[in-house]
Design a protein around this motif. Structure first.
Motif, PDB file in Angstrom:
ATOM      1  N   ALA A 162     -13.860  23.061  37.976  1.00 17.39           N
ATOM      2  CA  ALA A 162     -13.761  23.123  36.514  1.00 17.39           C
ATOM      3  C   ALA A 162     -15.152  23.100  35.887  1.00 17.39           C
ATOM      4  O   ALA A 162     -16.057  22.414  36.390  1.00 17.39           O
ATOM      5  CB  ALA A 162     -12.926  21.946  36.012  1.00 17.39           C
ATOM      6  N   PRO A 163     -15.359  23.829  34.778  1.00 15.23           N
ATOM      7  CA  PRO A 163     -16.695  23.923  34.169  1.00 15.23           C
ATOM      8  C   PRO A 163     -17.266  22.588  33.693  1.00 15.23           C
ATOM      9  O   PRO A 163     -18.498  22.439  33.652  1.00 15.23           O
ATOM     10  CB  PRO A 163     -16.448  24.858  32.968  1.00 15.23           C
ATOM     11  CG  PRO A 163     -15.236  25.637  33.328  1.00 15.23           C
ATOM     12  CD  PRO A 163     -14.383  24.711  34.134  1.00 15.23           C
ATOM     13  N   HIS A 164     -16.406  21.628  33.363  1.00 13.91           N
ATOM     14  CA  HIS A 164     -16.925  20.367  32.824  1.00 13.91           C
ATOM     15  C   HIS A 164     -17.475  19.448  33.908  1.00 13.91           C
ATOM     16  O   HIS A 164     -18.110  18.439  33.597  1.00 13.91           O
ATOM     17  CB  HIS A 164     -15.834  19.628  32.045  1.00 13.91           C
ATOM     18  CG  HIS A 164     -14.763  19.036  32.913  1.00 13.91           C
ATOM     19  ND1 HIS A 164     -13.667  19.759  33.348  1.00 13.91           N
ATOM     20  CD2 HIS A 164     -14.621  17.787  33.445  1.00 13.91           C
ATOM     21  CE1 HIS A 164     -12.890  18.991  34.084  1.00 13.91           C
ATOM     22  NE2 HIS A 164     -13.444  17.794  34.170  1.00 13.91           N
ATOM     23  N   LEU A 165     -17.262  19.767  35.179  1.00 15.16           N
ATOM     24  CA  LEU A 165     -17.784  18.928  36.255  1.00 15.16           C
ATOM     25  C   LEU A 165     -19.266  19.235  36.474  1.00 15.16           C
ATOM     26  O   LEU A 165     -19.669  20.396  36.509  1.00 15.16           O
ATOM     27  CB  LEU A 165     -16.981  19.159  37.538  1.00 15.16           C
ATOM     28  CG  LEU A 165     -15.489  18.803  37.436  1.00 15.16           C
ATOM     29  CD1 LEU A 165     -14.766  19.147  38.722  1.00 15.16           C
ATOM     30  CD2 LEU A 165     -15.297  17.327  37.102  1.00 15.16           C
ATOM     31  N   HIS A 166     -20.076  18.191  36.672  1.00 18.46           N
ATOM     32  CA  HIS A 166     -21.521  18.337  36.546  1.00 18.46           C
ATOM     33  C   HIS A 166     -22.244  18.795  37.820  1.00 18.46           C
ATOM     34  O   HIS A 166     -23.190  19.562  37.759  1.00 18.46           O
ATOM     35  CB  HIS A 166     -22.135  17.002  36.099  1.00 18.46           C
ATOM     36  CG  HIS A 166     -21.512  16.451  34.862  1.00 18.46           C
ATOM     37  ND1 HIS A 166     -21.523  17.127  33.669  1.00 18.46           N
ATOM     38  CD2 HIS A 166     -20.850  15.283  34.632  1.00 18.46           C
ATOM     39  CE1 HIS A 166     -20.904  16.406  32.745  1.00 18.46           C
ATOM     40  NE2 HIS A 166     -20.475  15.297  33.308  1.00 18.46           N
ATOM     41  N   LEU A 167     -21.866  18.264  38.973  1.00 15.49           N
ATOM     42  CA  LEU A 167     -22.576  18.535  40.226  1.00 15.49           C
ATOM     43  C   LEU A 167     -24.031  18.078  40.153  1.00 15.49           C
ATOM     44  O   LEU A 167     -24.959  18.759  40.612  1.00 15.49           O
ATOM     45  CB  LEU A 167     -22.518  20.027  40.591  1.00 15.49           C
ATOM     46  CG  LEU A 167     -21.146  20.555  41.030  1.00 15.49           C
ATOM     47  CD1 LEU A 167     -21.163  22.061  41.168  1.00 15.49           C
ATOM     48  CD2 LEU A 167     -20.728  19.908  42.344  1.00 15.49           C
ATOM     49  N   ASP A 168     -24.237  16.900  39.589  1.00 15.97           N
ATOM     50  CA  ASP A 168     -25.579  16.341  39.460  1.00 15.97           C
ATOM     51  C   ASP A 168     -25.967  15.581  40.724  1.00 15.97           C
ATOM     52  O   ASP A 168     -25.189  14.757  41.215  1.00 15.97           O
ATOM     53  CB  ASP A 168     -25.649  15.384  38.267  1.00 15.97           C
ATOM     54  CG  ASP A 168     -25.462  16.101  36.944  1.00 15.97           C
ATOM     55  OD1 ASP A 168     -25.818  17.292  36.873  1.00 15.97           O
ATOM     56  OD2 ASP A 168     -24.949  15.472  35.992  1.00 15.97           O
ATOM     57  N   PRO A 169     -27.156  15.814  41.256  1.00  9.63           N
ATOM     58  CA  PRO A 169     -27.627  15.016  42.399  1.00  9.63           C
ATOM     59  C   PRO A 169     -27.707  13.538  42.019  1.00  9.63           C
ATOM     60  O   PRO A 169     -28.056  13.189  40.889  1.00  9.63           O
ATOM     61  CB  PRO A 169     -29.002  15.594  42.707  1.00  9.63           C
ATOM     62  CG  PRO A 169     -28.996  16.952  42.095  1.00  9.63           C
ATOM     63  CD  PRO A 169     -28.130  16.851  40.874  1.00  9.63           C
ATOM     64  N   VAL A 170     -27.414  12.679  42.995  1.00 11.88           N
ATOM     65  CA  VAL A 170     -27.487  11.237  42.774  1.00 11.88           C
ATOM     66  C   VAL A 170     -28.817  10.733  43.327  1.00 11.88           C
ATOM     67  O   VAL A 170     -29.087  10.898  44.521  1.00 11.88           O
ATOM     68  CB  VAL A 170     -26.306  10.513  43.456  1.00 11.88           C
ATOM     69  CG1 VAL A 170     -26.410   9.004  43.233  1.00 11.88           C
ATOM     70  CG2 VAL A 170     -24.981  11.048  42.923  1.00 11.88           C
ATOM     71  N   PRO A 171     -29.659  10.137  42.494  1.00 17.38           N
ATOM     72  CA  PRO A 171     -30.958   9.658  42.986  1.00 17.38           C
ATOM     73  C   PRO A 171     -30.807   8.709  44.165  1.00 17.38           C
ATOM     74  O   PRO A 171     -30.004   7.774  44.138  1.00 17.38           O
ATOM     75  CB  PRO A 171     -31.534   8.931  41.758  1.00 17.38           C
ATOM     76  CG  PRO A 171     -30.867   9.574  40.578  1.00 17.38           C
ATOM     77  CD  PRO A 171     -29.470   9.902  41.052  1.00 17.38           C
TER      78      PRO A 171
END
Length: 568
Positions: free
Chosen positions: A415-424
């Motif tokens: 879904a477009p609202h999911l970020h897929l941001d790396p976790v530090p």
């Protein structure tokens, strides 16, 4: 099960797809299953062969005179698979240890008038469809032939005597499924659970083999018909049934070749058939269920559709070795393998440390060492994590890709609202979405068939398979191997949790398509196959625990003696 014929590819693929859709749980209805259960008439948990010669196996004991075996099982769990592992010689003691620590009984549990066994390998509903056979030759004290393992008394039955030279020690393990044990409770969904259990069992065997310095490798080029012939499960007259043949039959699943320190030998289909056809067979199978109340014919259809033919053996290559990464904990491997349990409840106040969570994520990435090397296939499952109680992590949804191409394959479908941001600090983990803790608990509970154990865990996860691509490239038989990979991941989670004083629970009951909807997944490109939870167990003080076998070492018994069951 029906005959061992394999349907045409296109038809078989259609059967697999139809079965997978048909056996999904949905909010509006569960997959077809029995309307009632008579627990006094549940299938027999142990099988034996009347008339087959029997022999006991040595049991693990603190008073064992085998110093090498004792030292091997006292090694820390974090040293499994390291290059300095010394291979023990194959004999009755080492084979007994292999089976006891992988498929044997680890405890008997009692609650009021009820008494049940817990085993080293987990099983859906603690029903244990998996049966094990040893193909042995050249082992001192063990006749050349096929031996059925009896976990209830840790012994062997000589099912078939083989005319072999017996000069070189050889060992292989053949796993079958008594599918009716699962179908009795779970109906049409049971085929899925049998494959998960086969993956768990293969993982349990691989860990136990690593403790002995041995290697283990699936012989995936050996077809199901050859395996059935080798195991004798196609000798239908020796599996009598009062009502329905499918209640008594066994489905041939996996053949694992054992290497005593070196690369496991590659087995040859026509040689295995020759052994079976010239064997002297013994015994008639005991009954699993004399009075079945239901029938589930779709299980037989999908079993037939997913069988493999014999194929050319892959080139023999030296097995790669690698030092296990990011595993910690100094608990003795023998104690850990014997103490594996499934949690029934979790302490919802407990928070897992970020350091251990990070280590676990690394352990879930396949390496060249155990247990991942038991199946010679690339990772096809990514992990969706519902993180509730991990120190330093925002509650919410996270994604753990487990292969170089998985993220690229999965990203367009999310879904477009999911970020897929790396976790530090957690290089392989991606943050999809943050959720308020109460909302996250509500979602986790509802998606896992309204089970509190998913809401109260430190984290729950779902295993997402590259479904369409795998089936199209590898054929219908890959349906089984996808579930076995999921079971293997579950076995890693069980033991890693135990090594850190926590506990896991596999969850086969979840609402399939609502999980996909949560991520925006459509169609069958990606499918969730198995779920799992990890947390601090809350033990039931009413449940009493006694050793699995009277003579076994007390230090190998369950230290969490009040916990009860196995995989929901």
């Amino acid at each position: 099960m029906p005959s061992q014929t394999v349907p045409e590819h296109d038809t078989a693929l259609a059967v697999v797809r139809a079965y997978h859709q048909h056996s999904k749980h949905r909010f509006e209805r569960y997959a077809p299953g029995p309307e009632t259960l008579d627990w006094d008439e549940q299938p027999a948990p142990f099988r034996h062969f009347e008339g087959a010669p029997r022999r006991g196996l040595p049991r693990l004991s603190s008073e064992s005179s085998n110093a090498s075996l004792h030292a091997a099982l006292q090694r820390p769990f974090d040293t499994l698979g390291t290059p300095d592992s010394v291979a023990l010689p194959p004999n009755l003691e080492s084979i007994g240890a292999l089976l006891q620590l992988s498929l044997g009984l680890t405890a008997w549990k009692t609650l009021g008038p009820d008494r049940w066994a817990v085993r080293a390998n987990p099983s859906s509903g603690n029903l244990h469809p998996t049966e094990a056979y040893l193909l042995a030759s050249g082992i001192e004290g063990l006749e050349d032939g096929l031996h059925h393992y009896r976990p209830e008394d840790h012994g062997l039955e000589l099912r078939a005597r083989h005319a072999t030279d017996g000069q070189t020690p050889r060992l292989a393990i053949l796993l079958t499924s008594v599918m009716w044990r699962e179908a009795w409770k779970y109906g049409d969904r049971a085929f899925r659970y049998c494959q998960l259990d086969a993956g768990h069992a293969a993982g349990a065997l691989r860990y136990a083999a690593a403790a002995l310095g041995w290697r283990l490798a699936e012989q995936a080029h050996i077809g199901n018909a050859t395996l059935a012939r080798l195991a004798g499960v196609d000798r239908h007259e020796e599996f009598p049934a009062r009502r329905s043949p499918e209640t008594e039959r066994e489905e041939a699943e996996i053949l694992l070749s054992v290497g005593f320190g070196g690369t496991p030998p590659t087995l040859v289909a026509n040689q295995l058939r020759g052994l079976a056809e010239n064997a002297q067979w013994h015994g008639v199978a005991s009954s699993i269920d004399r009075h079945p109340m239901y029938r589930w014919p779709i299980i037989g259809k999908v079993a037939a559709a997913t069988r493999r033919d014999d194929a050319t053996a892959p080139p023999s290559t030296a097995a790669a070795t690698s030092t296990p990464t990011a595993r910690s904990g100094t608990v003795a491997v023998g104690q850990l393998l014997a103490n594996r349990r499934s949690a029934q409840r979790f302490d919802h106040y407990h928070h897992m440390s970020l350091a251990w969570f990070s280590a676990l994520l690394e352990r879930l990435q396949p390496t060249a060492g155990p247990p991942w090397d038991v199946f010679d296939e690339p990772p096809r499952l990514a992990l969706l994590l519902f993180v509730s109680h991990v120190e330093g992590l925002t509650p919410g949804l996270y994604l753990l890709p487990r292969g170089d191409t998985q993220l690229a394959a999965l990203r367009p479908h999310l879904a477009p609202h999911l970020h897929l941001d790396p976790v530090p600090g957690l290089d392989t983990l991606l943050h999809l979405d943050s959720l308020e803790p109460t909302a996250l608990q509500r979602i986790a509970r509802s998606l896992h068939c309204h089970q509190e154990i998913a809401a109260n865990a430190c984290f729950a996860l779902g295993m997402l398979a590259e479904f369409d691509t795998t089936l199209e490239r590898q054929g219908p038989a890959a349906y089984r191997s996808l579930y076995r990979e999921a079971g293997l991941i579950g076995q890693v989670l069980y033991l890693e949790a135990e090594a850190h004083g926590l506990r896991g629970t596999g969850i086969g009951c979840f609402f399939d398509d609502p999980v996909h909807t949560l991520l925006g997944l459509e169609g069958s490109t990606w499918q969730s196959l198995y779920h799992f939870t990890v947390g601090l167990p809350v033990l039931d003080s009413r449940i009493e625990s006694t050793p699995g076998y009277p003579e076994e070492d007390e230090t190998a018994n369950d230290t969490h003696s009040s916990e009860s069951g196995d995989t929901p």
